[in-house]
Design an enzyme around this catalytic site. Sequence first.
Site, mmCIF file in Angstrom:
data_model
loop_
_atom_site.group_PDB
_atom_site.id
_atom_site.type_symbol
_atom_site.label_atom_id
_atom_site.label_comp_id
_atom_site.label_asym_id
_atom_site.label_seq_id
_atom_site.Cartn_x
_atom_site.Cartn_y
_atom_site.Cartn_z
ATOM 1 N N TRP A 61 0.857 -1.185 0.000
ATOM 2 C CA TRP A 61 0.000 0.000 0.000
ATOM 3 C C TRP A 61 0.904 1.250 0.000
ATOM 4 O O TRP A 61 1.904 1.288 0.703
ATOM 5 C CB TRP A 61 -0.915 -0.003 1.245
ATOM 6 C CG TRP A 61 -1.692 1.270 1.349
ATOM 7 C CD1 TRP A 61 -2.808 1.605 0.631
ATOM 8 C CD2 TRP A 61 -1.388 2.396 2.180
ATOM 9 N NE1 TRP A 61 -3.207 2.875 0.965
ATOM 10 C CE2 TRP A 61 -2.362 3.384 1.913
ATOM 11 C CE3 TRP A 61 -0.395 2.665 3.110
ATOM 12 C CZ2 TRP A 61 -2.373 4.627 2.548
ATOM 13 C CZ3 TRP A 61 -0.395 3.906 3.754
ATOM 14 C CH2 TRP A 61 -1.386 4.866 3.478
ATOM 15 N N ARG B 197 -10.250 -3.727 7.598
ATOM 16 C CA ARG B 197 -10.836 -2.383 7.654
ATOM 17 C C ARG B 197 -12.281 -2.473 8.177
ATOM 18 O O ARG B 197 -13.183 -1.812 7.682
ATOM 19 C CB ARG B 197 -10.818 -1.731 6.272
ATOM 20 C CG ARG B 197 -10.677 -0.208 6.332
ATOM 21 C CD ARG B 197 -10.990 0.439 5.004
ATOM 22 N NE ARG B 197 -10.551 1.823 4.991
ATOM 23 C CZ ARG B 197 -11.090 2.754 4.241
ATOM 24 N NH1 ARG B 197 -12.082 2.482 3.432
ATOM 25 N NH2 ARG B 197 -10.645 3.981 4.281
ATOM 26 N N LYS C 258 -16.091 6.815 -8.716
ATOM 27 C CA LYS C 258 -14.854 6.156 -8.276
ATOM 28 C C LYS C 258 -15.279 4.853 -7.606
ATOM 29 O O LYS C 258 -15.975 4.868 -6.592
ATOM 30 C CB LYS C 258 -14.129 7.067 -7.284
ATOM 31 C CG LYS C 258 -12.868 6.481 -6.666
ATOM 32 C CD LYS C 258 -12.182 7.557 -5.826
ATOM 33 C CE LYS C 258 -11.001 7.066 -5.040
ATOM 34 N NZ LYS C 258 -10.493 8.116 -4.130
ATOM 35 N N TRP C 259 -14.891 3.731 -8.210
ATOM 36 C CA TRP C 259 -15.286 2.397 -7.711
ATOM 37 C C TRP C 259 -14.099 1.852 -6.918
ATOM 38 O O TRP C 259 -13.081 1.480 -7.477
ATOM 39 C CB TRP C 259 -15.620 1.504 -8.901
ATOM 40 C CG TRP C 259 -16.022 0.094 -8.559
ATOM 41 C CD1 TRP C 259 -15.329 -0.815 -7.822
ATOM 42 C CD2 TRP C 259 -17.216 -0.578 -8.979
ATOM 43 N NE1 TRP C 259 -16.004 -2.001 -7.750
ATOM 44 C CE2 TRP C 259 -17.169 -1.892 -8.454
ATOM 45 C CE3 TRP C 259 -18.329 -0.216 -9.743
ATOM 46 C CZ2 TRP C 259 -18.179 -2.832 -8.687
ATOM 47 C CZ3 TRP C 259 -19.330 -1.161 -9.973
ATOM 48 C CH2 TRP C 259 -19.254 -2.451 -9.448
ATOM 49 N N ASP C 260 -14.271 1.784 -5.607
ATOM 50 C CA ASP C 260 -13.175 1.430 -4.710
ATOM 51 C C ASP C 260 -13.335 -0.012 -4.215
ATOM 52 O O ASP C 260 -14.423 -0.603 -4.273
ATOM 53 C CB ASP C 260 -13.216 2.411 -3.519
ATOM 54 C CG ASP C 260 -11.875 2.571 -2.818
ATOM 55 O OD1 ASP C 260 -10.960 1.769 -3.075
ATOM 56 O OD2 ASP C 260 -11.762 3.494 -1.988
ATOM 57 N N MET C 261 -12.268 -0.578 -3.688
ATOM 58 C CA MET C 261 -12.291 -1.916 -3.070
ATOM 59 C C MET C 261 -11.177 -1.905 -2.026
ATOM 60 O O MET C 261 -10.005 -1.868 -2.379
ATOM 61 C CB MET C 261 -12.001 -2.969 -4.135
ATOM 62 C CG MET C 261 -12.060 -4.376 -3.591
ATOM 63 S SD MET C 261 -10.925 -5.452 -4.418
ATOM 64 C CE MET C 261 -11.471 -7.047 -3.857
ATOM 65 N N ASN C 262 -11.552 -1.901 -0.751
ATOM 66 C CA ASN C 262 -10.550 -1.616 0.279
ATOM 67 C C ASN C 262 -10.081 -2.793 1.107
ATOM 68 O O ASN C 262 -9.431 -2.595 2.131
ATOM 69 C CB ASN C 262 -11.064 -0.508 1.197
ATOM 70 C CG ASN C 262 -10.925 0.841 0.515
ATOM 71 O OD1 ASN C 262 -9.833 1.225 0.108
ATOM 72 N ND2 ASN C 262 -12.028 1.541 0.347
ATOM 73 N N CYS D 245 -10.343 1.817 -8.484
ATOM 74 C CA CYS D 245 -9.458 2.127 -7.363
ATOM 75 C C CYS D 245 -9.520 0.932 -6.425
ATOM 76 O O CYS D 245 -10.525 0.233 -6.385
ATOM 77 C CB CYS D 245 -10.030 3.374 -6.676
ATOM 78 S SG CYS D 245 -9.271 3.764 -5.087
ATOM 79 N N ASP E 138 -2.530 5.574 -3.171
ATOM 80 C CA ASP E 138 -2.913 6.558 -2.156
ATOM 81 C C ASP E 138 -1.727 7.441 -1.796
ATOM 82 O O ASP E 138 -1.872 8.371 -1.003
ATOM 83 C CB ASP E 138 -3.428 5.853 -0.892
ATOM 84 C CG ASP E 138 -4.893 5.482 -1.041
ATOM 85 O OD1 ASP E 138 -5.552 6.024 -1.940
ATOM 86 O OD2 ASP E 138 -5.376 4.646 -0.253
HETATM 87 C C1 DGJ Z 1 -9.027 4.154 -0.633
HETATM 88 C C2 DGJ Z 1 -8.843 5.088 -1.786
HETATM 89 O O1 DGJ Z 1 -7.653 4.813 -2.455
HETATM 90 C C3 DGJ Z 1 -8.862 6.514 -1.272
HETATM 91 O O2 DGJ Z 1 -8.593 7.404 -2.329
HETATM 92 C C4 DGJ Z 1 -10.205 6.776 -0.660
HETATM 93 O O3 DGJ Z 1 -11.201 6.713 -1.633
HETATM 94 C C5 DGJ Z 1 -10.468 5.780 0.460
HETATM 95 N N1 DGJ Z 1 -10.283 4.423 0.022
HETATM 96 C C6 DGJ Z 1 -11.862 5.944 1.000
HETATM 97 O O4 DGJ Z 1 -12.192 4.983 1.912
#
Ligand code: DGJ
Length: 722
Positions: A194, A438, A471-475, A521, A543
Amino acid sequence: MITFDEKTKILKLDTPESSYVMGIADNNYLGHVYYGKKLNDTNLSYLMRTEENPFVPSENLREKVTFFDSFPMEYPCGGLGDYRESALLVSSGGQEGAELSYVSHEIFSGKKELKGLPATWGDNCDTVEITLEDNVLGLKAILSYTAFSDTDAIARSVKLVNEGSEPLYLKKVLSACVDMDDKDFEFLSLFGSWARERHMETVPVGHAGTYIESLRGESGHQEHPFFALTTKGCSQTNGEVYGFHFVYSGNFVGKVQKNQFGSVRAVMGIHPEHFTWKLEPGEEFAAPEVILVYSGEGLGKMTRTYHDLYRNHLIRSPWKDKKRPVLINNWEATYFEFDDEKLLSIAKEASKAGIEMLVMDDGWFGHRNSDNSSLGDWQVNENKLKGGLENLVEHVRELGMEFGIWFEPEMISPDSELYCKHPEWALQFKGRAPGLAREQLVLDFSRPEVLEYVYESVAAILRSAHISYVKWDMNRPLADAGSSYLPEDRQGEIYHRHVLGVYELQERLVREFPNLLLENCSGGGARFDPGMLYYSPQIWCSDDTDAVERLMIQEGTQLIYPLSVIGAHVSDCPNHATGRVTPFETRGIVAMAGTFGYELDITKIPQEDREQIPGQIETFKKYYPLVNAGDYYRLASYRENHIYDCYQVVSKDKKQALVTFVQVMAEPNIHSRKIYLQGLSEDTVYEVEGKRYTGNVLMHGGLLIPGLWGDYQAKLIEVLAV
Ligand code: DGJ
């Protein structure tokens, strides 16, 4: 161009400067013959070395296993005697093994779609589909190869069809295998973490296998579904390079190993761990595409081939060649602490500076005030957005700006209404509490009702207001990949089904909202891969927006991705990932090698920084057509020299170029840097900072760049034909 020589039984694929050759050998085994610099003849079957192999199966069945052990099989199966890395493992009735032989082939112009999967497309290409079969299993394997005529790339994929009467269990289906001569290769790959994605690394190829992989359910921060085999001493301009890049967004493996007889086998495909696909009679399984690129002129040419291929034959979005709106994203400005007033105050100041779109990031839905709740509850939090979403969007639009929004559709928070109603929708193993990351869980995308719910939740928001960007995120990565929906013998399909679900949803989204600008993302750049580019023309790169760390992240990313797809923003200092303080101007210049935008509280940054924004936007717009469509050259690397970084983009007509020079470390009392430009026309006269030079002089004599005053300084140098 693709040709088949009936006499020699040689199938030859030609791109402008490379050839890929296969041959049909004894007993109809399909052998790999050659891949590399373009060849001008098809008299090539001797390269399979069958004459020197005493164990010809049709004459000497006694040594069939020994034959399998050395023959360069084009699509090798495990279980019958080829002890090198296999491409296919099939289990039937509990027994594991397959043997494929050539049946027929078909050559046609153009390229077919890969149903449900991302894939390259276009007219400037020819395809050959080769049908192989195992008549004991009733298994057909259709190997597909596309040779592009405008770029030195070959796309490969595989389809399996069960034509038998019993279910087959596919335990491993790789997409590509190439048996190569040992050229003392090195293995170049991209590693990271990361905030530190896609750093370049090279190791020697030996008898101990070298591999890259992901088991995270996404391509990942840590390793990238790409490797290149390079000859020793390979540079940007010299040496042979064989690139392998997987058009897929889930678990992958890429492996290279020298073997006992002195050749090298390279494979790439879906990772066989956590993978078993049940193929019922009559069913098909399609494995994703691998893009092979050959360059006989170093890494730079491989880079430009991938860039051209992805710009012209992979990205479909109508935004592909259009300038994207310069955006401001509120994530680093506010994190979860915002309301409509705060967002509007950012938008007002941003519109004055010439910023064209406000993106509302995480935290606008359910009761989400930190990362511990509400994923899955995609309803607007009206305590934050008091007049509702439409009202906010209209106010932003009155300022002359577009509006964009963030989602994380694949996830569910245990603290959500959705989880209260449907705890079984989260992936989990029977009898085991699923692990959080998370503080969230992953939705079970093998359930059709989950896909439907997710799609309708996202689409309802997009239908409710004038939203231009998502913005389609996956954390978090996948784990606990168990489904209470799928039967026991299909649990091994979950990782792949997750990726197929993501593709299905994004396909629906871009079809219903064809003008939507979609940015993928994943906790920064953990799902930055060619698969996602088929759906979104840009991906958030990392990030980490620190200008220095970004040099290394962007160098690795630019190695295979065009600059137009690389999400890059100017953020505030001290940087939120590194604590480093760099000049605002440098942050702007580094972000211009990407989609360019801002990620800061514009109402709070120093006045002198704010005043630079209109000028930065003007510069970005001036060079956008060049940066978006030009040829990229890496001239120097901070990763290697630890002092400065330098890259260049040249227009296709060679009339304009832009050199970016970043001096990370100031050095006193030393010569000016001498930079050898590339890609110019030798005899053309160019103007550079008021002086005139021929292309020949700039490329071979070099351009002198005097040292700048201080660390972290950057400058753009325009090169214009006069
Ligand atoms: C991870 C993304 O990379 C960030 O830019 C942001 O959108 C956060 N998630 C939000 O939880």
